[in-house]
Design an enzyme around this catalytic site. Structure first.
Site, PDB file in Angstrom:
ATOM      1  N   ASP A  49       0.808  -1.213   0.000  1.00 54.01           N
ATOM      2  CA  ASP A  49       0.000   0.000   0.000  1.00 54.01           C
ATOM      3  C   ASP A  49       0.841   1.261   0.000  1.00 54.01           C
ATOM      4  O   ASP A  49       0.449   2.272  -0.556  1.00 54.01           O
ATOM      5  CB  ASP A  49      -0.937  -0.012   1.200  1.00 54.01           C
ATOM      6  N   HIS A  72       6.250  21.207   2.538  1.00 59.58           N
ATOM      7  CA  HIS A  72       4.880  21.531   2.126  1.00 59.58           C
ATOM      8  C   HIS A  72       3.965  20.359   2.420  1.00 59.58           C
ATOM      9  O   HIS A  72       4.418  19.314   2.889  1.00 59.58           O
ATOM     10  CB  HIS A  72       4.837  21.943   0.647  1.00 59.58           C
ATOM     11  N   ASP A 195      14.398  20.779  -6.892  1.00 62.07           N
ATOM     12  CA  ASP A 195      13.327  19.932  -7.443  1.00 62.07           C
ATOM     13  C   ASP A 195      13.503  19.674  -8.942  1.00 62.07           C
ATOM     14  O   ASP A 195      13.544  20.608  -9.735  1.00 62.07           O
ATOM     15  CB  ASP A 195      11.988  20.662  -7.170  1.00 62.07           C
ATOM     16  N   HIS A 365      -5.589  21.795 -16.226  1.00 63.07           N
ATOM     17  CA  HIS A 365      -4.621  21.491 -15.182  1.00 63.07           C
ATOM     18  C   HIS A 365      -3.310  22.219 -15.451  1.00 63.07           C
ATOM     19  O   HIS A 365      -2.907  22.379 -16.598  1.00 63.07           O
ATOM     20  CB  HIS A 365      -4.364  19.985 -15.101  1.00 63.07           C
ATOM     21  N   HIS A 369       5.177  21.955 -10.609  1.00 60.97           N
ATOM     22  CA  HIS A 369       6.644  21.853 -10.617  1.00 60.97           C
ATOM     23  C   HIS A 369       7.250  22.666 -11.756  1.00 60.97           C
ATOM     24  O   HIS A 369       6.749  22.645 -12.883  1.00 60.97           O
ATOM     25  CB  HIS A 369       7.079  20.393 -10.767  1.00 60.97           C
ATOM     26  N   HIS A 391      14.615  15.153  -6.033  1.00 57.86           N
ATOM     27  CA  HIS A 391      13.196  14.968  -6.393  1.00 57.86           C
ATOM     28  C   HIS A 391      13.012  14.645  -7.875  1.00 57.86           C
ATOM     29  O   HIS A 391      12.716  15.513  -8.682  1.00 57.86           O
ATOM     30  CB  HIS A 391      12.349  16.225  -6.088  1.00 57.86           C
TER      31      HIS A 391
HETATM   32 ZN   LIG Z   1       6.984  16.239  -4.227  1.00 58.74          ZN
HETATM   33 ZN   LIG Z   2       4.616  18.653  -3.780  1.00 56.70          ZN
END
Ligand SMILES: [Zn+2]
Ligand SMILES: [Zn+2]
Length: 557
Positions: A49, A72, A195, A365, A369, A391
């Site tokens: 899961d 966040h 990121d 949408h 990022h 990330h």
């Molecule tokens: Zn993330």
């Molecule tokens: Zn995020």
């Protein structure tokens, strides 16, 4: 001058996959975590899961953990805390919204007394043990995210968190490039961790407010019809824009799905979401209203099997029956791995006659990022001495590394790291240390039993090839078979169609067991089990080219 003490960064997750983001920063013998997230499993992780970071190294060093910054409110950045806090106890730092969202799982797990939730504000600077941290606003697909500047004896480490450069965000709270520029000009940024999720996407991400205009047009075009929308429950700004469009066309708004209801209530209480009381209805009340007066905001944008939208698509929702008078807007984009589920939901809705609008046909949408142009802007302002992309899957990290070099970071100062890698900043620069364990930690539904790699391998074999159980009872004194062999199978061959095959298998096993008993009259059960497994396996493979799991059961009387 004596050398300054080194600072070490250990990557425990998020470098090589989207999710389970977790980094550990060490200075003066203390450890500061930046995020501690979970990952949702791939389709081949059967019965799993959740996937967590490997906590082996952290647990070994548990007494040194000073706290965790939660950048966040997304679960891939805080969802593993409810597991780590079972073993360790430390405070969390983040914005009020971030901590309110992170609190849910921790509270459900009964672990609130193991931590302290410490709210920090935009541009706040505070010491967390030996770490001097500055919280810098960033725009993302959940409000009130932070980048963090960690001022250390080895200079400033800037961790971007998840971010984009949205110049017109819904709440007007911009990514504070000026703050980052000031640090870059002032003391300089020694190491940037940034990121990479969209590093291989060209151009610039669209502003969140541009989605509001598209939604408005869609509500206009679908006037008179009931509109059901879905998005992530944490995407408060998207929810705001959906509600705004609904209200401007004189609709009432109802939420559907537990997390949507919870988050809307939370965000309204915190003053982050404006929906007037007289515009909000309970989902039980909207069934009888005129369709053109209703907007439902639902969970299930990723086609999750038990979500509100999936239940509606399968006609299993106890709240709404959808049909030809309904329009469903999926204000989202399937995250990799969820495409199939989302397609199935769209098919299901269309079979009911529903008109479906999704990100493939309208711009409903916008990503949260930064894409390559934004990442370049960020790099050009941060001007880091050293750069490590974080990330993202490996290809995203590689693309981001190339952007770093393009923006002037020296090629030998751009490092590609993966989960488990450790790097150390000293007066001489950045060097790699020995790796730490960083495998996947699988958790199944109960959330208690960890699923090992062995268990997962067995499940894959069972799913792909099935199982053959062979039962033999032997009498050692007479060196003879007294029960069976019985051959029971699931998933290898359909038993009814393969009686002959099973007969043959029984004979071969019987032969081999008799031979083994003749060779070794002590009748060692272990040895006989191996004989049964080997003879069955060989037969099954020779005759059917399959490799099911073989389970020998040898009984001794
Ligand atoms: Zn993330
Ligand atoms: Zn995020």
């Amino acid at each position: 001058m004596s050398p300054k003490s080194p600072v070490t960064v250990t990557f425990l997750g998020g470098l090589g996959e989207i999710g389970r983001n977790c980094a550990a920063i060490e200075a003066d013998g203390r450890i500061l975590l930046v995020d501690c997230g979970l990952m949702f499993p791939d389709a081949d992780m059967l019965g799993v899961d959740l996937v967590l970071p490997d906590f082996t190294w952290l647990l070994e060093n548990g007494d040194r953990v000073e706290g965790c910054i939660v950048t966040h409110g997304h679960e891939d950045h805080h969802g593993a805390l409810s597991f780590l806090l079972r073993e360790l106890s430390f405070p969390l730092f983040g914005s009020a919204l971030t901590l309110a969202l992170a609190r849910n799982r921790i509270e459900e797990s009964g672990l609130l007394d193991r931590t302290e939730l410490i709210v920090v504000g935009d541009r706040e600077r505070r010491a967390i043990g030996p770490f001097d941290c500055e919280f810098i606003p960033v725009t993302h697909s959940v409000p009130h995210g932070f980048a963090t500047a960690i001022h250390t004896p080895q200079g400033t480490i800037l961790h971007s968190g998840d971010f984009k450069l949205d110049l017109t965000p819904v709440d007007g709270r911009l990514t504070d490039l000026a703050a980052i520029g000031a640090i870059a000009e002032d003391e300089g940024i020694r190491l940037l961790l940034s990121d990479s999720t969209n590093a291989d996407q060209h151009g610039h991400s669209r502003s969140e407010t541009s989605i509001g205009r598209v939604l408005f047009d869609l509500f206009h075009a679908h006037e008179g019809r009931r509109i059901v929308t879905t998005c992530f429950a944490s995407h408060i700004h998207r929810i705001q824009q959906i509600a705004d469009a609904a209200i401007s066309f004189d609709r009432v708004v109802a939420t559907l799905g537990l997390s949507m209801r919870k988050n809307v209530r939370l965000a309204r209480e915190m003053g982050l979401l404006t929906i007037p009381d007289d515009r909000l209805r309970d989902i039980d009340e909207v069934g009888d209203l005129e369709p053109g007066r209703v907007c439902v905001i639902s969970t299930g944008s990723q086609g999750e099997p038990m979500s509100a939208l999936t239940l509606m698509a399968n006609r299993e929702s106890k709240f709404l029956k959808l049909g030809a008078d309904d329009t469903v807007i999926l204000s989202s984009h399937p995250i990799p791995g969820n495409e199939m589920n989302v397609s199935k939901v769209i098919d299901g809705l269309m079979r009911l006659g529903v008109q479906v609008v999704h990100s493939g046909i309208e711009d409903v949408h916008a990503t949260g990022h930064a894409k390559s142009e934004e990442l370049k802007t960020f790099l050009s302002i941060a001007k880091p001495q050293w750069f490590i992309p974080v990330h993202g899957e490996y290809r995203h990290l590689v693309s981001h590394a190339a952007l770093g070099r393009q923006m002037g970071v020296a090629a030998d100062r751009v490092l590609l790291c993966e989960d488990g890698d450790r790097v150390q900043l000293t007066d001489d620069g950045l060097r790699r240390l020995d790796r730490v364990p960083a495998g996947y930690l699988y958790v199944d539904g109960s959330g208690i039993g960890d699923v090992s790699h062995g268990v997962l391998r067995d499940r894959r074999v069972l799913a792909d090839e099935g199982v053959v159980v062979v039962i033999v009872g032997v009498d050692v004194d007479s060196a003879s078979i007294v029960i069976g062999p019985e051959v029971i199978t699931r998933g290898w061959v359909h038993a009814a169609e393969a009686e002959d095959l099973l007969d043959e298998c029984r004979q071969i096993v019987a032969q081999e067991v008799k031979q083994a008993l003749a060779d070794d009259p002590t009748g060692d059960v272990e040895a006989l089990s191996r004989v049964v497994r080997r003879s069955t396996g060989r037969f099954v493979s020779d005759r059917t080219r399959r490799r099911p799991m073989i389970v020998p059961v040898v009984l001794e009387s």
